[in-house]
Design an enzyme around this catalytic site. Structure first.
Site, mmCIF file in Angstrom:
data_model
loop_
_atom_site.group_PDB
_atom_site.id
_atom_site.type_symbol
_atom_site.label_atom_id
_atom_site.label_comp_id
_atom_site.label_asym_id
_atom_site.label_seq_id
_atom_site.Cartn_x
_atom_site.Cartn_y
_atom_site.Cartn_z
ATOM 1 C CB ALA A 81 1.862 -0.881 4.089
ATOM 2 N N GLY A 82 5.083 -0.344 2.371
ATOM 3 C CA GLY A 82 5.932 -0.976 1.366
ATOM 4 C C GLY A 82 6.788 -2.008 2.066
ATOM 5 C CD GLU A 109 6.443 -12.459 -4.394
ATOM 6 O OE1 GLU A 109 6.435 -12.146 -3.195
ATOM 7 O OE2 GLU A 109 5.971 -11.742 -5.290
ATOM 8 C CD1 TRP A 124 4.301 -0.374 -4.438
ATOM 9 C CD2 TRP A 124 4.370 0.715 -6.374
ATOM 10 N NE1 TRP A 124 4.674 0.921 -4.177
ATOM 11 C CE2 TRP A 124 4.718 1.603 -5.356
ATOM 12 C CE3 TRP A 124 4.339 1.189 -7.692
ATOM 13 C CZ2 TRP A 124 5.035 2.933 -5.605
ATOM 14 C CZ3 TRP A 124 4.651 2.512 -7.937
ATOM 15 C CH2 TRP A 124 5.007 3.354 -6.900
ATOM 16 C CD GLU A 165 -2.725 -1.176 2.536
ATOM 17 O OE1 GLU A 165 -2.683 -0.186 3.308
ATOM 18 O OE2 GLU A 165 -3.459 -2.160 2.711
ATOM 19 C CE LYS A 192 6.070 -8.712 11.435
ATOM 20 N NZ LYS A 192 7.379 -9.184 11.853
HETATM 21 C C1 LIG Z 1 8.477 -4.591 -10.373
HETATM 22 C C2 LIG Z 1 7.719 -4.593 -9.087
HETATM 23 C C3 LIG Z 1 6.629 -5.421 -8.934
HETATM 24 C C4 LIG Z 1 5.892 -5.424 -7.742
HETATM 25 N N1 LIG Z 1 4.777 -6.214 -7.650
HETATM 26 C C5 LIG Z 1 4.030 -6.176 -6.519
HETATM 27 C C6 LIG Z 1 2.811 -6.914 -6.426
HETATM 28 O O1 LIG Z 1 2.414 -7.602 -7.368
HETATM 29 N N2 LIG Z 1 2.086 -6.831 -5.295
HETATM 30 C C7 LIG Z 1 2.481 -6.083 -4.229
HETATM 31 O O2 LIG Z 1 1.796 -6.076 -3.224
HETATM 32 N N3 LIG Z 1 3.628 -5.345 -4.290
HETATM 33 C C8 LIG Z 1 4.393 -5.376 -5.407
HETATM 34 N N4 LIG Z 1 5.557 -4.621 -5.487
HETATM 35 C C9 LIG Z 1 5.897 -3.748 -4.372
HETATM 36 C C10 LIG Z 1 7.118 -4.184 -3.567
HETATM 37 O O3 LIG Z 1 6.806 -5.244 -2.733
HETATM 38 C C11 LIG Z 1 7.577 -2.948 -2.788
HETATM 39 O O4 LIG Z 1 8.043 -2.018 -3.741
HETATM 40 C C12 LIG Z 1 8.689 -3.240 -1.811
HETATM 41 O O5 LIG Z 1 8.214 -4.013 -0.746
HETATM 42 C C13 LIG Z 1 9.292 -1.938 -1.257
HETATM 43 O O6 LIG Z 1 8.331 -1.037 -0.824
HETATM 44 P P1 LIG Z 1 8.350 0.482 -1.315
HETATM 45 O O7 LIG Z 1 8.431 0.479 -2.779
HETATM 46 O O8 LIG Z 1 7.247 1.171 -0.670
HETATM 47 O O9 LIG Z 1 9.733 1.051 -0.795
HETATM 48 P P2 LIG Z 1 10.026 1.590 0.674
HETATM 49 O O10 LIG Z 1 9.635 0.583 1.656
HETATM 50 O O11 LIG Z 1 9.510 2.961 0.814
HETATM 51 O O12 LIG Z 1 11.609 1.640 0.652
HETATM 52 C C14 LIG Z 1 12.357 2.713 0.123
HETATM 53 C C15 LIG Z 1 13.808 2.460 0.456
HETATM 54 O O13 LIG Z 1 13.994 2.442 1.878
HETATM 55 C C16 LIG Z 1 14.611 1.240 2.275
HETATM 56 N N5 LIG Z 1 14.126 0.778 3.564
HETATM 57 C C17 LIG Z 1 12.838 0.724 3.987
HETATM 58 N N6 LIG Z 1 12.795 0.202 5.218
HETATM 59 C C18 LIG Z 1 14.058 -0.099 5.557
HETATM 60 C C19 LIG Z 1 14.660 -0.680 6.714
HETATM 61 N N7 LIG Z 1 13.934 -1.060 7.754
HETATM 62 N N8 LIG Z 1 15.996 -0.842 6.724
HETATM 63 C C20 LIG Z 1 16.752 -0.463 5.664
HETATM 64 N N9 LIG Z 1 16.238 0.091 4.549
HETATM 65 C C21 LIG Z 1 14.906 0.272 4.509
HETATM 66 C C22 LIG Z 1 14.235 0.265 1.189
HETATM 67 O O14 LIG Z 1 15.115 -0.835 1.152
HETATM 68 C C23 LIG Z 1 14.290 1.119 -0.048
HETATM 69 O O15 LIG Z 1 15.596 1.237 -0.485
HETATM 70 C C24 LIG Z 1 6.295 -4.599 -6.671
HETATM 71 C C25 LIG Z 1 7.411 -3.774 -6.826
HETATM 72 C C26 LIG Z 1 8.123 -3.752 -8.017
HETATM 73 C C27 LIG Z 1 9.300 -2.832 -8.147
#
Ligand SMILES: Cc1cc2nc3c(=O)[nH]c(=O)nc-3n(C[C@H](O)[C@H](O)[C@H](O)COP(=O)(O)OP(=O)(O)OC[C@H]3O[C@@H](n4cnc5c(N)ncnc54)[C@H](O)[C@@H]3O)c2cc1C
Lengths: 385, 315
Positions: free
Chosen positions: A135-136, A246, A161, A132, A184
């Site tokens: 919630a990444g 996955e 995404w 979301e 969780k």
């Molecule tokens: C090609 C692609 C396909 C995808 N497909 C799906 C899908 O089908 N379904 C779905 O639900 N999601 C999907 N995603 C989403 C993906 O799971 C998220 O992009 C990923 O979990 C990271 O979240 P974010 O993009 O919000 O980045 P953020 O969490 O905002 O991270 C930004 C940066 O901060 C760093 N960071 C964050 N927290 C920490 C920490 N605790 N310690 C160190 N560094 C940290 C990250 O490593 C990253 O470099 C997809 C993403 C991509 C790129």
């Protein structure tokens, strides 16, 4: 018993069969389903049905669920051959790699019989509704809300995404059923029918190509009680299973290996000999790195034979394979020189493969858990904490 | 020692930046990718600012001004041959091409008189450019060209052109870092700003180091090229800058993508466009392995002139 890395004859012949099918059904120059050309999507649909009819889609599934109960090596060969051919199964690999196995493990009889056969025959596309906007990496911060009503649940919120959402019939959805701050706890998995009024999909234009990533909005979308997977409020355990399945599911190293191996011939002997020696050295080193990564994948799959692969092992492999993907992408771009930036030669398949691989590799260290998050997991396991 | 550019350069650079900002910044690139035919208007816009009157052969002030203009244009990956025009020798625009035959030159399809130089300073005619029929996302303004060798050299011209290309890339990287730094300060995960995670902070620091280091080297190279009487020396200096910037671009843009998470690949954020647009400039005329090779040859030929008082180690 001593070490043995030889490939059994039946695995080798499976590879031959798959290559033949690819030759027959996948046009030269195919680069996956996410291009501007709708014909590419159609290729994946036809190809999946072809594999489905030979029970090759679900080869690795247990026989009771329509599979062939194939061993780890065959399953691995299948993944490798598919990824090396730019995944002509299209979106299907998700259904096969994790949606199906997780439903087998956590689903009711009814859910299994509703969902597994269409996955097995390659007729249905699933998407993963996890991430979301807020919630990444911090997936437990998810806020999409499921409210209990007569006979089922109403879902309201937003996912982002979401790969394949624009083509998916079903969504494997995480929503909050318990305390909003429950992290969780209080998360439930829903199997949601995408074809309903309360679901809206908006594509997100990216450098990865059209209709890959999407936003999905839920406005009072409906899931019947029978669409709850596992226990209400206890979905996180299932999430862990999903992520492990996955993360081992994609044999990215196979595309690296096939492109690296193809490079000398694609370039031609003379051009190859004229490459800077430092570049050929990097190419050679990349081959070794690819082999290491492949062996890490094999170890992981071997350990995963009897159940869910350990999350830290999956994370380690994921770190290896995603960084490999980027390293190899760089070497290949330099090997083909500036040709990967564009060419008027319509037959220059290799350079287009290299360009496509480079762009996709950029996202590999973010998709399904970032490099940093996976490294954290590896480090914690190493430190025993 | 004076480590600042002249006031004229700073002033003109700021003016160009402001003007491009006024036109939408990186949106200019977005518009031109959607419709490459509107690139001509970008040239007119800079013309209104008097940019095409700058003549870098006139002296150090002009070269500093040109460098700042390139940096300002690079900041937004401005889709126009600014470097090629400001660094031109004997035509409206001079492209850098590979000595290895088949080549791509950015913007060669634009209606200007063109010629070309390679990384050794050899001169070429550049009779025409065909827009690539299937321009990739990585080189949307690439044209396929067949450079025709002229048999003579313009080594200093090549040095200046490579130098200005370096300044262009520098501007692009600085912008990517600013956006990334801002993003890591704004976005929160796990209840903390991203920059609070050490792995994020370390990557950002690496990015900053690359661009600050490149920025100092870019100024030094500019000074050195202006002041060295030896053309080969000047070219070695320019190629050294390019080696540094290719490395910097790798670190900075990888980090910009990574720290933006999935957001970093979308058309919505500027870093995604900067990363794509950087590709043609990072890789043309030669990628980093071959540029390093060209630099090595230059150093073996002409040496790498000393910056000052560090004694060569005795054996
Ligand atoms: C090609 C692609 C396909 C995808 N497909 C799906 C899908 O089908 N379904 C779905 O639900 N999601 C999907 N995603 C989403 C993906 O799971 C998220 O992009 C990923 O979990 C990271 O979240 P974010 O993009 O919000 O980045 P953020 O969490 O905002 O991270 C930004 C940066 O901060 C760093 N960071 C964050 N927290 C920490 C920490 N605790 N310690 C160190 N560094 C940290 C990250 O490593 C990253 O470099 C997809 C993403 C991509 C790129």
């Amino acid at each position: 018993m001593t070490l043995d890395y030889s490939e059994p004859a039946k695995v080798t012949s499976l590879r031959a069969e798959l290559r033949m099918l690819v030759d027959e059904h996948v046009p030269r120059g195919f680069l996956g389903a996410f291009t501007d050309d709708p014909a590419d999507l159609a290729v994946t649909e036809r190809f999946s049905r072809e594999l489905g009819s030979r029970r090759l889609l679900t080869m690795a599934w247990p026989e009771e669920f329509g599979g062939l109960g194939a061993g780890v090596l065959e399953q691995t060969a299948l993944r490798e051959e598919m990824w090396a051919a730019h995944e002509p199964r299209g979106a299907q690999y998700m259904g096969l790699n994790w949606v199906g196995p997780v439903i087998m493990r956590h689903g009711t009889e009814e859910q299994r019989s509703l969902h597994l056969p269409p996955i097995a025959s390659g007729e249905v596309i699933w998407c993963q509704g996890f991430s979301e906007p807020e919630a990444g990496s911090d997936l437990p911060a998810l806020r999409t809300r499921a409210t209990r009503v007569e006979g089922g649940w109403r879902i309201t919120g937003q996912k982002v995404w979401t790969s394949y959402a624009s083509m998916a019939q079903w969504c494997f959805l995480l929503a909050r059923t318990g305390d909003p701050r429950g992290r969780k706890d209080g998360i439930t998995v829903f199997l949601l029918d995408m074809n309903q009024p309360g679901v809206e999909v908006r594509p997100i234009p990216t450098m990865l190509g059209p209709h890959h990533l999407n936003e999905v909005y839920f406005d009072d979308a409906w899931v019947p009680d029978s669409g709850v997977l596992g226990e209400v409020d206890r979905g996180w355990r299932i999430v862990m299973d999903v992520l492990s399945f996955e993360r081992i599911g994609i044999a990215r190293y196979a595309r690296c290996e096939s492109l690296l191996r193809a490079a000398p011939e694609a370039l031609g002997a003379d051009a190859w000999a004229e490459l800077p020696s430092g570049l050929r050295e990097r190419w050679a080193a990349a081959m070794v790195r690819t082999r290491q990564t492949r062996l890490l994948a094999y170890r992981l799959l071997e350990r995963a034979k009897s159940g869910t692969p350990p999350i830290s092992e999956a994370a380690l492999y994921r770190v290896a394979v995603t960084t490999l993907d980027q390293e190899v992408a760089e070497v290949l771009m330099e090997i083909v020189g500036n040709a990967a930036l564009g060419t008027s030669d319509g037959h220059a398949v290799f350079v287009r493969e290299v360009e496509d691989h480079w762009r996709y590799a950029q996202a590999s260290t973010v998709a399904s858990g970032t490099l940093e998050i996976n490294k954290n997991t590896v480090a914690r396991a190493a430190a025993g904490s | 020692m004076r480590l600042d550019l002249c006031p004229e350069a700073v002033e003109v650079g700021a003016m160009v930046r402001e003007r491009i900002e006024g036109e939408g910044g990186v949106d200019v690139l977005r518009r031109c990718v959607a419709d490459p035919d509107v690139r001509g208007a970008v040239g007119d816009m800079l013309g209104e600012l008097g940019i095409w009157e700058i003549d870098i052969s006139e002296g150090p002030i002009e070269l500093e001004v040109a460098a700042e203009v390139c940096r300002a244009a690079g900041r937004y990956a401005l889709p126009y041959p600014v470097v090629e025009r400001l660094g031109a020798t004997g035509a409206d625009a001079t492209a850098l091409v590979s000595a290895r035959g088949q080549a791509i030159a950015n913007h060669r399809d634009l209606d200007l008189t063109w010629n070309a130089l390679d990384l050794e300073g050899s001169r070429y005619d550049l009779p025409s450019g065909r827009r690539l029929p299937s321009a990739t996302k990585l080189a949307p303004f690439g044209s396929e060209v067949d450079p025709v060798p002229r048999g003579d050299k313009a080594v200093r011209g090549a040095a200046r052109l490579v130098l200005l290309q370096g300044w262009w890339l520098l501007g692009l990287l600085e912008n990517a870092i600013e956006d990334t730094a801002r993003y890591t300060e704004e976005r929160e995960q796990f209840g903390r700003k991203l920059v609070r995670f050490q792995s994020v902070a370390f990557q950002l620091a690496d990015m900053v180091l690359e661009s600050e280091g490149s920025s100092e080297l870019a100024k030094y190279a500019l000074w050195s090229i202006t002041n060295s009487a030896d053309d080969d020396d000047a070219l070695a200096e320019a190629l050294g800058l390019r080696v540094a910037l290719q490395r910097a671009a790798g670190v900075v843009l990888r980090g910009a993508h990574q720290l933006h998470g999935a957001m970093g690949f979308t058309d919505e954020v500027d870093v995604s466009w900067l990363s794509r647009a950087s590709q043609a400039v990072r890789r043309l005329p030669e990628d980093s392995q071959r540029t390093t090779g060209a630099f090595l040859s230059a150093v073996e030929r002409a040496g790498y002139s000393e910056l000052g008082h560090i004694a060569t180690a005795s054996r």
